[in-house]
Design a protein around this motif. Structure first.
Motif, PDB file in Angstrom:
ATOM      1  N   TRP A   1      63.207  71.275  21.103  1.00 44.96           N
ATOM      2  CA  TRP A   1      61.792  72.158  22.368  1.00 44.96           C
ATOM      3  C   TRP A   1      62.652  71.687  23.742  1.00 44.96           C
ATOM      4  O   TRP A   1      62.745  72.222  24.317  1.00 44.96           O
ATOM      5  N   GLN A   2      63.749  70.575  23.585  1.00 42.64           N
ATOM      6  CA  GLN A   2      64.476  70.579  24.432  1.00 42.64           C
ATOM      7  C   GLN A   2      65.656  71.385  24.848  1.00 42.64           C
ATOM      8  O   GLN A   2      66.145  72.733  25.822  1.00 42.64           O
ATOM      9  N   PHE A   3      65.936  72.218  23.519  1.00 43.59           N
ATOM     10  CA  PHE A   3      66.807  73.747  23.434  1.00 43.59           C
ATOM     11  C   PHE A   3      66.138  74.192  23.868  1.00 43.59           C
ATOM     12  O   PHE A   3      66.289  75.449  24.623  1.00 43.59           O
ATOM     13  N   ALA A   4      64.898  75.106  23.640  1.00 43.22           N
ATOM     14  CA  ALA A   4      64.089  75.891  24.186  1.00 43.22           C
ATOM     15  C   ALA A   4      63.738  75.795  25.539  1.00 43.22           C
ATOM     16  O   ALA A   4      63.955  76.453  25.989  1.00 43.22           O
ATOM     17  N   ALA A   5      63.405  74.854  25.858  1.00 42.82           N
ATOM     18  CA  ALA A   5      62.719  74.700  27.245  1.00 42.82           C
ATOM     19  C   ALA A   5      64.592  74.398  27.952  1.00 42.82           C
ATOM     20  O   ALA A   5      64.377  75.992  29.516  1.00 42.82           O
ATOM     21  N   GLY A   6      66.136  74.512  27.506  1.00 43.18           N
ATOM     22  CA  GLY A   6      66.420  74.860  28.211  1.00 43.18           C
ATOM     23  C   GLY A   6      67.042  75.786  28.276  1.00 43.18           C
ATOM     24  O   GLY A   6      67.913  77.123  29.103  1.00 43.18           O
ATOM     25  N   ALA A   7      66.909  76.607  27.659  1.00 40.95           N
ATOM     26  CA  ALA A   7      66.944  77.917  27.224  1.00 40.95           C
ATOM     27  C   ALA A   7      66.077  79.435  28.022  1.00 40.95           C
ATOM     28  O   ALA A   7      66.087  80.605  28.384  1.00 40.95           O
TER      29      ALA A   7
ATOM     30  N   ASP B   1      62.196  81.165  21.335  1.00 40.01           N
ATOM     31  CA  ASP B   1      60.443  81.875  21.196  1.00 40.01           C
ATOM     32  C   ASP B   1      60.804  81.213  19.533  1.00 40.01           C
ATOM     33  O   ASP B   1      59.895  80.069  19.460  1.00 40.01           O
ATOM     34  N   GLY B   2      61.488  80.815  18.810  1.00 37.18           N
ATOM     35  CA  GLY B   2      62.339  80.931  17.188  1.00 37.18           C
ATOM     36  C   GLY B   2      62.144  79.293  17.702  1.00 37.18           C
ATOM     37  O   GLY B   2      61.696  78.492  16.788  1.00 37.18           O
ATOM     38  N   ALA B   3      62.366  78.174  18.450  1.00 37.90           N
ATOM     39  CA  ALA B   3      62.890  76.659  18.535  1.00 37.90           C
ATOM     40  C   ALA B   3      61.839  76.664  18.934  1.00 37.90           C
ATOM     41  O   ALA B   3      61.426  75.570  18.805  1.00 37.90           O
ATOM     42  N   LEU B   4      61.348  76.712  20.025  1.00 35.08           N
ATOM     43  CA  LEU B   4      59.796  76.366  20.602  1.00 35.08           C
ATOM     44  C   LEU B   4      59.140  76.700  18.981  1.00 35.08           C
ATOM     45  O   LEU B   4      57.673  75.081  18.899  1.00 35.08           O
ATOM     46  N   HIS B   5      58.309  77.532  18.205  1.00 39.15           N
ATOM     47  CA  HIS B   5      57.837  77.563  16.588  1.00 39.15           C
ATOM     48  C   HIS B   5      57.992  76.455  15.828  1.00 39.15           C
ATOM     49  O   HIS B   5      57.164  75.533  15.489  1.00 39.15           O
ATOM     50  N   PHE B   6      59.654  76.031  15.657  1.00 38.45           N
ATOM     51  CA  PHE B   6      60.015  75.563  14.670  1.00 38.45           C
ATOM     52  C   PHE B   6      60.204  73.321  15.332  1.00 38.45           C
ATOM     53  O   PHE B   6      59.915  73.039  14.301  1.00 38.45           O
TER      54      PHE B   6
ATOM     55  N   HIS C   1      49.871  78.684  13.977  1.00 36.61           N
ATOM     56  CA  HIS C   1      49.351  79.708  13.315  1.00 36.61           C
ATOM     57  C   HIS C   1      48.812  81.427  13.718  1.00 36.61           C
ATOM     58  O   HIS C   1      47.781  82.154  13.578  1.00 36.61           O
ATOM     59  N   SER C   2      49.987  81.735  15.041  1.00 36.22           N
ATOM     60  CA  SER C   2      49.453  83.279  15.416  1.00 36.22           C
ATOM     61  C   SER C   2      49.870  84.262  14.344  1.00 36.22           C
ATOM     62  O   SER C   2      50.827  83.540  13.898  1.00 36.22           O
ATOM     63  N   THR C   3      49.633  85.182  14.545  1.00 34.98           N
ATOM     64  CA  THR C   3      49.904  85.630  13.824  1.00 34.98           C
ATOM     65  C   THR C   3      51.574  86.605  13.899  1.00 34.98           C
ATOM     66  O   THR C   3      52.762  87.190  13.369  1.00 34.98           O
ATOM     67  N   ASP C   4      52.392  86.357  15.238  1.00 35.52           N
ATOM     68  CA  ASP C   4      53.985  85.913  15.537  1.00 35.52           C
ATOM     69  C   ASP C   4      54.580  85.216  15.005  1.00 35.52           C
ATOM     70  O   ASP C   4      56.154  84.835  15.390  1.00 35.52           O
ATOM     71  N   ALA C   5      54.159  83.986  14.225  1.00 33.83           N
ATOM     72  CA  ALA C   5      55.009  82.635  14.084  1.00 33.83           C
ATOM     73  C   ALA C   5      55.781  82.934  13.049  1.00 33.83           C
ATOM     74  O   ALA C   5      57.322  82.524  12.951  1.00 33.83           O
ATOM     75  N   ALA C   6      55.419  84.203  12.032  1.00 31.67           N
ATOM     76  CA  ALA C   6      56.617  84.330  10.964  1.00 31.67           C
ATOM     77  C   ALA C   6      58.288  85.070  11.744  1.00 31.67           C
ATOM     78  O   ALA C   6      59.118  84.635  10.711  1.00 31.67           O
ATOM     79  N   GLU C   7      57.952  86.323  12.719  1.00 34.10           N
ATOM     80  CA  GLU C   7      58.851  86.461  12.858  1.00 34.10           C
ATOM     81  C   GLU C   7      59.595  85.486  13.879  1.00 34.10           C
ATOM     82  O   GLU C   7      60.841  86.141  13.349  1.00 34.10           O
ATOM     83  N   HIS C   8      58.793  84.437  14.074  1.00 33.71           N
ATOM     84  CA  HIS C   8      60.068  84.017  15.398  1.00 33.71           C
ATOM     85  C   HIS C   8      60.079  82.618  14.445  1.00 33.71           C
ATOM     86  O   HIS C   8      61.491  82.471  14.986  1.00 33.71           O
ATOM     87  N   LEU C   9      60.421  82.663  13.218  1.00 32.61           N
ATOM     88  CA  LEU C   9      60.481  80.960  12.599  1.00 32.61           C
ATOM     89  C   LEU C   9      61.383  81.855  11.474  1.00 32.61           C
ATOM     90  O   LEU C   9      62.870  81.478  11.435  1.00 32.61           O
ATOM     91  N   ALA C  10      61.518  83.647  11.379  1.00 28.19           N
ATOM     92  CA  ALA C  10      62.939  84.024  10.972  1.00 28.19           C
ATOM     93  C   ALA C  10      63.771  84.260  11.800  1.00 28.19           C
ATOM     94  O   ALA C  10      64.669  84.719  11.536  1.00 28.19           O
ATOM     95  N   ARG C  11      63.934  84.563  13.224  1.00 30.29           N
ATOM     96  CA  ARG C  11      64.554  84.648  14.220  1.00 30.29           C
ATOM     97  C   ARG C  11      65.612  83.812  14.514  1.00 30.29           C
ATOM     98  O   ARG C  11      66.639  84.016  14.405  1.00 30.29           O
ATOM     99  N   ILE C  12      64.768  82.632  13.820  1.00 27.25           N
ATOM    100  CA  ILE C  12      65.467  81.502  14.587  1.00 27.25           C
ATOM    101  C   ILE C  12      66.900  80.553  13.170  1.00 27.25           C
ATOM    102  O   ILE C  12      67.089  80.470  13.282  1.00 27.25           O
TER     103      ILE C  12
ATOM    104  N   THR D   1      56.924  77.371  28.395  1.00 26.83           N
ATOM    105  CA  THR D   1      55.741  76.413  26.733  1.00 26.83           C
ATOM    106  C   THR D   1      56.568  74.937  26.625  1.00 26.83           C
ATOM    107  O   THR D   1      55.819  74.412  25.602  1.00 26.83           O
ATOM    108  N   ALA D   2      58.029  74.960  25.412  1.00 25.15           N
ATOM    109  CA  ALA D   2      58.615  73.906  25.222  1.00 25.15           C
ATOM    110  C   ALA D   2      58.456  73.143  25.983  1.00 25.15           C
ATOM    111  O   ALA D   2      58.432  71.866  25.837  1.00 25.15           O
TER     112      ALA D   2
END
Length: 208
Positions: free
Chosen positions: A111-117, A89-94, A70-81, A121-122
């Protein structure tokens, strides 16, 4: 001939109907509860009376995923991933979106990918996921990993909102995930994000 005291007790005893499998299951449950008490400071309450430690972990994970989507930057993160499949951050949101769609294998992969990066939060999402499933060794690992990555972890409120548990994800979310390209990696499904998710994010978030 008088019977011995032991013979009398043996005949009066209730037949043992508990199998070795029952005892093993009971031992595992006791070990899990004691370990949870030692590691997390709270003994799970009886089911149906108060939320258990595991239930609270599930509620916290669901609330955190919904909050991030629901965050305001969710669309940006998903577009980036979708453009750059190495964005933490995109991997976390996805991963959060996949978790809400009840696709745990995909959520765990991202989440494992995001945490490894380096995304703390992931790692915290992984901690909650494993805690909810009673996998305390893995939960402990990711809790320490999250804190070692960063102390500024996105957390939900101390009492996350109680959401109605759905038997299946909303249709619009299920359809959005089902149309994604899927590969299988080590027996787990690996979903590929696309730009349509970013364009749909408000509709998908409202459905969760």
């Amino acid at each position: 001939m008088p019977r011995s005291f032991d013979e009398i007790l043996d005949q009066a005893a209730v037949p043992d109907t508990v199998t070795d499998a029952d005892l093993d299951a009971l031992k595992q449950e006791i070990v899990r509860d004691v370990t949870a008490t030692l590691m997390f400071g709270a003994r799970p309450a009886p089911e149906g009376r108060y939320p258990t430690t595991l239930d609270r972990a599930e509620a916290a994970l669901t609330a955190l995923c919904a909050e991030l989507i629901h965050s305001t930057d969710a669309a940006e993160h998903l577009a980036r991933i979708a453009d750059l499949p190495i964005d933490a951050d995109g991997a976390l949101h996805f991963g959060c979106l996949l978790n809400l769609a009840q696709e745990p294998d995909g959520a765990l992969w991202w989440w494992q990918f995001a945490a490894g990066a380096g995304n703390a939060t992931a790692a915290y999402c992984l901690y909650l996921y494993h805690l909810f499933h009673g996998e305390l060794r893995d939960a402990d690992h990711w809790a320490h990993e999250a804190l070692s990555l960063d102390t500024d972890i996105h957390l939900t409120s101390p009492a996350p909102c109680r959401r109605r548990k759905l038997d299946s994800p909303p249709e619009v979310l299920r359809e959005a995930i089902e149309r994604l390209k899927v590969d299988e990696v080590a027996g787990a499904q690996f979903h590929h994000p696309d730009h349509r998710l970013a364009d749909q994010i408000e509709e998908l978030a409202d459905a969760c």
